[in-house]
Design an enzyme around this catalytic site. Structure first.
Site, PDB file in Angstrom:
ATOM      1  N   LEU A  53       0.864  -1.190   0.000  1.00  0.00           N
ATOM      2  CA  LEU A  53       0.000   0.000   0.000  1.00  0.00           C
ATOM      3  C   LEU A  53       0.891   1.227   0.000  1.00  0.00           C
ATOM      4  O   LEU A  53       1.818   1.334   0.805  1.00  0.00           O
ATOM      5  CB  LEU A  53      -0.918   0.014   1.224  1.00  0.00           C
ATOM      6  CG  LEU A  53      -1.827   1.252   1.353  1.00  0.00           C
ATOM      7  CD1 LEU A  53      -2.796   1.352   0.179  1.00  0.00           C
ATOM      8  CD2 LEU A  53      -2.609   1.214   2.670  1.00  0.00           C
ATOM      9  N   ILE A  78       4.834  -1.265   2.932  1.00  0.00           N
ATOM     10  CA  ILE A  78       4.460   0.121   2.656  1.00  0.00           C
ATOM     11  C   ILE A  78       5.287   0.621   1.479  1.00  0.00           C
ATOM     12  O   ILE A  78       6.509   0.505   1.464  1.00  0.00           O
ATOM     13  CB  ILE A  78       4.657   1.018   3.891  1.00  0.00           C
ATOM     14  CG1 ILE A  78       3.859   0.466   5.083  1.00  0.00           C
ATOM     15  CG2 ILE A  78       4.228   2.450   3.570  1.00  0.00           C
ATOM     16  CD1 ILE A  78       2.360   0.332   4.862  1.00  0.00           C
ATOM     17  N   LYS A  79       4.585   1.185   0.502  1.00  0.00           N
ATOM     18  CA  LYS A  79       5.239   1.636  -0.732  1.00  0.00           C
ATOM     19  C   LYS A  79       5.599   3.104  -0.620  1.00  0.00           C
ATOM     20  O   LYS A  79       4.761   3.931  -0.257  1.00  0.00           O
ATOM     21  CB  LYS A  79       4.284   1.404  -1.902  1.00  0.00           C
ATOM     22  CG  LYS A  79       4.941   1.280  -3.244  1.00  0.00           C
ATOM     23  CD  LYS A  79       3.879   1.262  -4.332  1.00  0.00           C
ATOM     24  CE  LYS A  79       3.940  -0.008  -5.129  1.00  0.00           C
ATOM     25  NZ  LYS A  79       3.177   0.090  -6.383  1.00  0.00           N
ATOM     26  N   VAL A  80       6.849   3.403  -0.930  1.00  0.00           N
ATOM     27  CA  VAL A  80       7.403   4.754  -0.789  1.00  0.00           C
ATOM     28  C   VAL A  80       8.124   5.107  -2.088  1.00  0.00           C
ATOM     29  O   VAL A  80       8.919   4.304  -2.582  1.00  0.00           O
ATOM     30  CB  VAL A  80       8.409   4.788   0.395  1.00  0.00           C
ATOM     31  CG1 VAL A  80       9.166   6.103   0.443  1.00  0.00           C
ATOM     32  CG2 VAL A  80       7.692   4.532   1.720  1.00  0.00           C
TER      33      VAL A  80
END
EC number: 2.2.1.2
Length: 351
Positions: free
Chosen positions: A106, A137-139
């Site tokens: 996400l 977690i997508k960054v």
């Protein structure tokens, strides 16, 4: 054995680059995992499409609109629920490999792309809200995002670092990951559960360059760049400096090939899957590319083939006056803008 199982045996995970409520609730995602899919990625454009086209959201959207929430809070409520549900579907896969596979990503809000502290705070909040050990977690891999990566890894959070087009930026990301791991180890904390993927975008490179290249080089740059990036990866993660961290339980970052659906209909539809199969990598594919690969793809360890040829192609491209690092910076900016626009479209019906 399916072709996806064959790819997994060659050391590569195939993930699905799509997520929606229908995909999960219909059992389709579970079926894909049985075929050999190992994880899921999402992004604002994917959720925008899902919310607009999936009737299963209608009642919840109406209910959320009656609550005193911001459009972003309404979006997050639904997205977190979807990611959590997908994590649950992928949990058996995750546990069967000792936590190496079965992740669902996400993304943090695109507006935070240049804000390291804001990214860290939102990533921590989303990670806590999903509350699943196989959430990632997508960054975005801006300088701020790479700073955030170091902090999030030291927090023990698994990260999908996205929108990489640059080999130099990818190497910076590896160093940030190693610093985060070292900090966590210095604090006496476990690192074995932390997985990071570096999402290196493929087809957009060829789309951007092909019009300027002679025919012999069309459709070749992205694969050559990916092969060179994999050589960089091998050098970094087999060096003594990382071996010392690995001996204490650290995992290697995995290169993830993203944007692997072909944009040019003249190219084979499985080009960016067939050509990039190798150990310690992931390929996240859209539905159409997944179906095509299952139907007529080839499971063969191709990533380390023709490495000299890949280097020669990059040298030819440089000789034409094309700086792939300058191109990479532009493509990352374009990608950020696309995600910002998708996020705005996503939020508009939730006002």
């Amino acid at each position: 054995m399916t072709i996806l199982s064959d790819v997994k045996a060659l050391g590569q995970q195939i993930w699905l680059d799509n997520l929606s409520r229908s995909l999960v609730q219909s059992g389709e995602l579970a079926q894909m995992l049985k075929q050999g899919v190992c994880g899921v990625t999402s992004n604002p454009a994917i959720f925008q499409k899902a919310f607009a086209g999936d009737a299963l959201y209608a009642d919840e959207v109406a209910a959320l609109k009656r609550q005193n929430l911001s459009p972003k809070q309404r979006y997050e409520t639904m997205a977190v629920a979807d990611v959590r549900a997908a994590c649950d579907v992928c949990l058996a896969e995750h546990e069967s490999t000792g936590g190496k596979t079965g992740f669902v990503s996400l993304e943090v809000s695109p507006e935070l792309a240049k804000d390291a502290q804001g990214t860290v705070e939102e990533a921590r909040r989303l990670h806590a809200a999903i509350a699943r050990k196989n959430a990632m977690i997508k960054v975005p891999a801006t300088d701020a995002g790479i700073d955030a990566l170091e902090t999030l890894v030291s927090d023990g959070i698994s990260v999908n670092l996205t929108l990489l087009f640059s080999r130099a930026q990818t190497l910076k990301a590896y160093a940030a990951y190693a610093r985060g791991i070292a900090k966590r180890l210095a604090a006496g904390q476990s690192v074995a559960h932390i997985q990071v993927v570096a999402s290196f975008f493929i087809s957009r490179v060829d789309s951007a360059l092909d019009a300027t290249l002679p025919d012999r080089l069309k459709g070749k740059t992205a694969i050559a760049l990916a092969k060179a990036a994999y050589q960089d990866w091998e050098q970094y993660f087999t060096a003594p400096e990382f071996a010392a961290l690995e001996a204490q339980g650290a995992n290697r970052v995995q290169l993830l090939w993203a944007s692997t659906g072909v944009k040019n209909p003249a190219y084979p539809d499985t080009l960016y899957v067939d050509s990039l199969i190798g150990v310690h990598t992931v390929n996240t594919v859209p539905d159409a590319t997944l179906k095509a690969f299952i139907d007529h793809g080839t499971a063969k360890a191709t990533l380390t083939e023709s490495a000299d040829e890949a280097r020669a192609r990059l040298a030819e491209i440089a000789a034409l006056g094309i700086d792939v690092e300058t191109l990479a910076a532009r493509l990352q900016e374009d990608g950020l803008k696309q995600f910002e626009e998708a996020f705005e479209k996503l939020l508009a019906p939730l006002v």
